[in-house]
Design an enzyme around this catalytic site. Structure first.
Site, PDB file in Angstrom:
ATOM      1  N   ARG A  35       0.843  -1.194   0.000  1.00 27.65           N
ATOM      2  CA  ARG A  35       0.000   0.000   0.000  1.00 27.65           C
ATOM      3  C   ARG A  35       0.880   1.247   0.000  1.00 27.65           C
ATOM      4  O   ARG A  35       1.740   1.400   0.864  1.00 27.65           O
ATOM      5  CB  ARG A  35      -0.910   0.030   1.234  1.00 27.65           C
ATOM      6  CG  ARG A  35      -1.859  -1.161   1.299  1.00 27.65           C
ATOM      7  CD  ARG A  35      -2.790  -1.081   2.480  1.00 27.65           C
ATOM      8  NE  ARG A  35      -3.558  -2.310   2.606  1.00 27.65           N
ATOM      9  CZ  ARG A  35      -4.443  -2.560   3.580  1.00 27.65           C
ATOM     10  NH1 ARG A  35      -4.663  -1.639   4.508  1.00 27.65           N
ATOM     11  NH2 ARG A  35      -5.098  -3.699   3.633  1.00 27.65           N
ATOM     12  N   ARG A  54       2.987   1.447  10.247  1.00 29.69           N
ATOM     13  CA  ARG A  54       2.404   1.779   8.937  1.00 29.69           C
ATOM     14  C   ARG A  54       3.486   1.633   7.879  1.00 29.69           C
ATOM     15  O   ARG A  54       4.304   2.527   7.685  1.00 29.69           O
ATOM     16  CB  ARG A  54       1.832   3.192   8.946  1.00 29.69           C
ATOM     17  CG  ARG A  54       0.959   3.508   7.732  1.00 29.69           C
ATOM     18  CD  ARG A  54       0.344   4.891   7.844  1.00 29.69           C
ATOM     19  NE  ARG A  54      -0.588   4.982   8.941  1.00 29.69           N
ATOM     20  CZ  ARG A  54      -1.882   4.659   8.872  1.00 29.69           C
ATOM     21  NH1 ARG A  54      -2.385   4.230   7.742  1.00 29.69           N
ATOM     22  NH2 ARG A  54      -2.662   4.776   9.923  1.00 29.69           N
ATOM     23  N   GLU A 100      -5.277  -0.290  16.025  1.00 29.91           N
ATOM     24  CA  GLU A 100      -5.944  -1.277  15.171  1.00 29.91           C
ATOM     25  C   GLU A 100      -4.997  -2.406  14.769  1.00 29.91           C
ATOM     26  O   GLU A 100      -3.865  -2.172  14.343  1.00 29.91           O
ATOM     27  CB  GLU A 100      -6.472  -0.593  13.916  1.00 29.91           C
ATOM     28  CG  GLU A 100      -7.166  -1.550  12.948  1.00 29.91           C
ATOM     29  CD  GLU A 100      -7.357  -0.959  11.562  1.00 29.91           C
ATOM     30  OE1 GLU A 100      -7.500  -1.749  10.615  1.00 29.91           O
ATOM     31  OE2 GLU A 100      -7.335   0.272  11.433  1.00 29.91           O
ATOM     32  N   SER A 139      -9.504  -5.482  11.124  1.00 26.77           N
ATOM     33  CA  SER A 139     -10.753  -4.835  10.746  1.00 26.77           C
ATOM     34  C   SER A 139     -11.598  -5.894  10.056  1.00 26.77           C
ATOM     35  O   SER A 139     -11.176  -6.469   9.052  1.00 26.77           O
ATOM     36  CB  SER A 139     -10.469  -3.652   9.814  1.00 26.77           C
ATOM     37  OG  SER A 139     -11.600  -2.841   9.664  1.00 26.77           O
ATOM     38  N   ARG A 181       1.803  -5.860  12.942  1.00 31.93           N
ATOM     39  CA  ARG A 181       1.274  -5.206  14.146  1.00 31.93           C
ATOM     40  C   ARG A 181       1.188  -6.180  15.311  1.00 31.93           C
ATOM     41  O   ARG A 181       1.344  -5.785  16.474  1.00 31.93           O
ATOM     42  CB  ARG A 181      -0.079  -4.565  13.842  1.00 31.93           C
ATOM     43  CG  ARG A 181       0.046  -3.412  12.862  1.00 31.93           C
ATOM     44  CD  ARG A 181      -1.166  -2.513  12.815  1.00 31.93           C
ATOM     45  NE  ARG A 181      -0.956  -1.407  11.897  1.00 31.93           N
ATOM     46  CZ  ARG A 181      -1.760  -0.367  11.782  1.00 31.93           C
ATOM     47  NH1 ARG A 181      -2.852  -0.283  12.536  1.00 31.93           N
ATOM     48  NH2 ARG A 181      -1.499   0.607  10.922  1.00 31.93           N
TER      49      ARG A 181
END
Length: 440
Positions: free
Chosen positions: A280, A295, A367, A370, A408
């Protein structure tokens, strides 16, 4: 993609639902939609009139010829020819209108389910529950008896090398060596084993590079092209270049396996999982979490996807949320489950549960998964259907979620299992994957 019939039946209600995502809603050009719809209706009425006139005139041609009225027959034939030309022009314009309407709809997000809380951003999210080891549901994380280090300081001692990664690829990439690389691999293997052996998912190995049509099916294109990594191949020696994309998540590949497919009702549910890298560019996220592994442009994830009967999608969302929670509980990581509000949900979601893991160095939940119910939104884009008990075809419902984001989870293990001397206690669930090691 939304059912265009919703917009045709009650455009104001659809716009009102979109307003709960963002106000004023920027997703649908209402004036353009109304203009195209008005033209479409007018063309369809005109087409029906022309077809009726052509049929009537065609019937008269034979009668006129039989009566010796050749001049009148020639005139009638000329009129039929003119009608044919107008019908062809109308058909071409109708096809163009349908393409323009399709383009408008591709930019419109899913409608939030009625029970989703209305809010502008993450401030409107609602906590559903929290869990911590040694306390269970409702418990807060126990503080560490010393000042916690962050995952970068801890990871560098175990082989995290951000400097070399930046030299190789630029910012937001990581190089893992030795113990931290083994821990990363152990987490992915553990997650896959739990999802396949305990939760009934079929493990898949999927392509990492896909066509644009695949990304359109799950909603990443056309809206989020700037966040994707494009791959261009060919174009030399007169060959036409082919542009493909690195997957941002294996949700894309796993969900698209049912694209342009009519399933038997007995085939449902389909439960798939895969461990893949994800790519991404996150063009809109500059300046956020630039330090460490939170990130990254490239990260690993174990993804869960379910393709289900429409009547079962709400239950499937709860089930998938529990499957992600199981990983965190087995790892002994404090977390909470949050129901996202309308303004914080992803493009394709009708309802989303976020799992947020506790990070001691930040003193905050972040987070890590999700889980979303997309309803028939992706299925309509993909034309993914099943044949029901009455023999009619219906769109399936699709759901996706992380089970979990591996990087994460690595951050969370490092920070929650750190010791005062900078070593890391290995969670019991991971020790079989690390040769029985109890400490790194």
């Amino acid at each position: 993609m939304l059912d265009i019939q919703w917009l045709r039946r009650d455009l104001a209600a659809v716009v009102a639902r979109l307003e709960t995502r963002q106000s004023p809603q920027p997703f649908l050009d209402v004036a353009a939609f109304e203009r195209l719809e008005a033209e479409r209706k007018s063309l369809q009425v005109r087409t029906e009139e022309l077809q009726a006139r052509r049929n009537a005139v065609s019937r008269r041609i034979g009668q006129l010829k039989g009566a010796g009225q050749h001049a009148e027959a020639e005139a009638a034939m000329a009129e039929v020819g003119a009608i044919k030309a107008e019908l062809e022009a109308a058909a071409a314009r109708l096809e163009s209108i349908q393409a323009e309407l399709q383009a408008l709809l591709l930019a419109v997000p899913n409608l939030p389910q009625p029970e989703v809380p209305v809010g502008p951003d993450e401030s409107g999210n609602v906590e559903l529950r929290r869990w911590a080891p040694h306390g269970g549901y409702g418990a807060d994380p126990a503080p560490l008896p010393f000042a916690p280090r962050d995952h970068v300081a801890l990871g560098e001692r175990l082989g995290l090398d951000l400097e070399t990664a930046a030299k190789l690829s630029g910012a937001r990439f990581a190089l893992l060596r030795g113990p931290i690389a083994r821990l990363h691999r152990a987490l992915a293997q553990f997650m896959l084993d739990v999802q396949t052996t305990e939760h009934g998912y079929t493990e898949c190995y999927t392509p990492y590079i896909v066509h644009a049509e695949t990304l359109r099916g799950t909603g990443q294109l056309p809206k989020f092209e700037a966040d994707l990594f494009a791959v261009r191949r060919g174009g030399a020696h007169g060959d036409e270049a082919v542009v493909q994309y690195l997957i941002p998540t294996s949700e894309v590949t796993l969900t698209n396996v049912v694209r342009d497919t009519i399933l038997a009702e007995d085939d449902l549910p389909i439960k798939l999982t895969a461990h893949t890298p994800c790519f991404r560019s996150e063009a809109g996220a500059a300046g956020r979490d630039t330090r460490g592994l939170i990130r990254q442009h490239q990260f690993d994830k174990v993804e869960m996807v379910q393709i289900v009967h429409p009547q079962r999608s709400h239950a499937a969302l709860e089930e998938m949320t529990s499957h992600a929670e199981a990983i965190l509980q087995r790892l002994g990581l404090p977390y909470r489950v949050v129901l996202l509000c309308t303004g914080d949900m992803g493009f394709g979601a009708a309802r989303t549960h976020d799992l947020e893991v506790w990070l001691p160095a930040q003193g905050a939940y972040r987070e890590i998964s999700s889980v979303s119910n997309c309803g028939d939104f992706q299925a309509r884009r993909m034309q993914a259907r099943f044949r029901n008990a009455q023999g009619k075809t219906e769109l399936v419902h699709t759901l996706n979620g992380s089970g979990l984001a591996v990087g994460r989870a690595l951050v969370a293990v490092l920070e929650n299992y750190q010791n005062a001397d900078g070593t890391i206690t290995v969670p019991e669930a991971l020790r079989p994957y690390l040769g029985g090691a109890e400490r790194l």
